[in-house]
Design a protein around this motif. Sequence first.
Motif, mmCIF file in Angstrom:
data_model
loop_
_atom_site.group_PDB
_atom_site.id
_atom_site.type_symbol
_atom_site.label_atom_id
_atom_site.label_comp_id
_atom_site.label_asym_id
_atom_site.label_seq_id
_atom_site.Cartn_x
_atom_site.Cartn_y
_atom_site.Cartn_z
ATOM 1 N N MET A 1 1.431 3.304 -22.297
ATOM 2 C CA MET A 1 1.401 1.631 -22.114
ATOM 3 C C MET A 1 -0.267 0.971 -22.574
ATOM 4 S SD MET A 1 3.006 -1.411 -20.556
ATOM 5 C CE MET A 1 2.949 -2.809 -21.182
ATOM 6 N N TYR A 2 -1.240 1.503 -21.737
ATOM 7 C CA TYR A 2 -1.957 0.460 -21.463
ATOM 8 C C TYR A 2 -3.381 2.001 -22.280
ATOM 9 C CZ TYR A 2 -0.533 -2.199 -18.657
ATOM 10 O OH TYR A 2 0.509 -3.851 -18.603
ATOM 11 N N GLY A 3 -2.536 2.533 -22.364
ATOM 12 C CA GLY A 3 -3.739 4.254 -22.313
ATOM 13 C C GLY A 3 -4.800 5.277 -21.903
ATOM 14 N N SER A 4 -5.173 6.269 -21.919
ATOM 15 C CA SER A 4 -5.863 6.787 -20.682
ATOM 16 C C SER A 4 -6.815 6.617 -20.918
ATOM 17 C CB SER A 4 -5.358 8.268 -21.379
ATOM 18 O OG SER A 4 -6.731 9.009 -22.804
ATOM 19 N N ALA A 5 -7.729 6.343 -19.562
ATOM 20 C CA ALA A 5 -8.717 6.318 -19.963
ATOM 21 C C ALA A 5 -10.474 7.196 -20.246
ATOM 22 C CB ALA A 5 -9.768 6.204 -18.160
ATOM 23 N N GLY A 6 -10.050 8.105 -21.308
ATOM 24 C CA GLY A 6 -10.871 8.950 -21.843
ATOM 25 C C GLY A 6 -10.265 8.983 -23.430
ATOM 26 N N ALA A 7 -9.874 7.591 -23.752
ATOM 27 C CA ALA A 7 -9.459 8.260 -24.590
ATOM 28 C C ALA A 7 -10.588 7.604 -26.274
ATOM 29 C CB ALA A 7 -8.211 6.644 -25.168
ATOM 30 N N SER A 8 -10.321 8.052 -26.617
ATOM 31 C CA SER A 8 -11.494 7.911 -27.915
ATOM 32 C C SER A 8 -11.228 6.993 -28.731
ATOM 33 C CB SER A 8 -11.748 9.242 -29.009
ATOM 34 O OG SER A 8 -12.671 8.760 -30.090
ATOM 35 N N SER A 9 -12.755 6.231 -29.022
ATOM 36 C CA SER A 9 -12.389 4.883 -29.549
ATOM 37 C C SER A 9 -13.235 5.341 -31.165
ATOM 38 C CB SER A 9 -14.236 4.283 -28.788
ATOM 39 O OG SER A 9 -15.760 4.362 -29.158
ATOM 40 N N HIS A 10 -13.229 6.360 -31.364
ATOM 41 C CA HIS A 10 -13.513 6.736 -32.805
ATOM 42 C C HIS A 10 -12.470 6.966 -33.468
ATOM 43 C CE1 HIS A 10 -17.733 7.367 -32.916
ATOM 44 N NE2 HIS A 10 -17.570 7.836 -32.012
ATOM 45 N N PRO A 11 -11.605 6.735 -34.483
ATOM 46 C CA PRO A 11 -10.084 6.948 -35.868
ATOM 47 C C PRO A 11 -10.349 8.443 -35.827
ATOM 48 C CG PRO A 11 -12.010 6.321 -36.987
ATOM 49 C CD PRO A 11 -12.682 6.165 -35.789
ATOM 50 N N VAL A 12 -8.753 9.003 -36.247
ATOM 51 C CA VAL A 12 -8.941 10.533 -36.948
ATOM 52 C C VAL A 12 -8.919 10.648 -38.093
ATOM 53 C CG1 VAL A 12 -6.806 12.020 -36.387
ATOM 54 C CG2 VAL A 12 -7.075 10.179 -34.527
ATOM 55 N N VAL A 13 -9.920 11.292 -38.308
ATOM 56 C CA VAL A 13 -9.839 12.073 -39.693
ATOM 57 C C VAL A 13 -9.331 12.983 -40.411
ATOM 58 C CG1 VAL A 13 -11.325 12.132 -41.404
ATOM 59 C CG2 VAL A 13 -12.053 10.827 -39.468
ATOM 60 N N ASN A 14 -8.414 13.218 -40.738
ATOM 61 C CA ASN A 14 -7.383 13.778 -41.985
ATOM 62 C C ASN A 14 -8.077 14.652 -43.173
ATOM 63 O OD1 ASN A 14 -5.417 14.932 -43.463
ATOM 64 N ND2 ASN A 14 -3.980 13.463 -43.019
ATOM 65 N N ALA A 15 -8.924 15.565 -42.575
ATOM 66 C CA ALA A 15 -10.115 16.086 -42.731
ATOM 67 C C ALA A 15 -9.538 16.582 -44.491
ATOM 68 C CB ALA A 15 -10.836 17.675 -42.264
ATOM 69 N N SER A 16 -8.278 17.547 -44.522
ATOM 70 C CA SER A 16 -7.415 17.909 -45.273
ATOM 71 C C SER A 16 -7.586 16.628 -46.376
ATOM 72 C CB SER A 16 -6.512 18.805 -45.636
ATOM 73 O OG SER A 16 -5.331 17.461 -44.677
#
Length: 162
Positions: free
Chosen positions: A4-19
Amino acid sequence: MTAMYGSAGASSHPVVNASKLWAGGVATALVAALLAVVGILVGRGLFGVEILAPKGEGVWGDADTGWYAVGAALCALAATGVLHLLLLYTPKPLRFFGWVMTLATVVAMLAPFVTETGLGSRMFTAGLNFILGVAIGSLLAGTAHTAVQPTASARPAPRPYR
């Protein structure tokens, strides 16, 4: 509770769908190449402007027409690579991409003015380069909007009761 609160190591960058991003980049390269060919045909055929080859070469001109189209496609692919890097590593990547594309388009528009061709040829080529820059920039910016999957913003953990 951690989910619910997210993990401490969560990335702040969005996920890029490279394909999806690179598929859009290849499609943009195809559009840029065809736009370059159409622009040269319009310039030579309708307006009689010497673009990349003397008038004696005919509407299709010489091999420079093909190289111009290939160059436009390669610029679109290079812009896709720059956009991919910006999406992965910079804050506000589309703002930076807008600046990069604007400055690259200005350079492309100024480039014909260092040649020894007529003013009409230089003006038309600068206009064609402007159209190519706008097309590449807008198509890739639209592609970036669909290729980026924002990460869920992690809420801070609640404070313990006292």
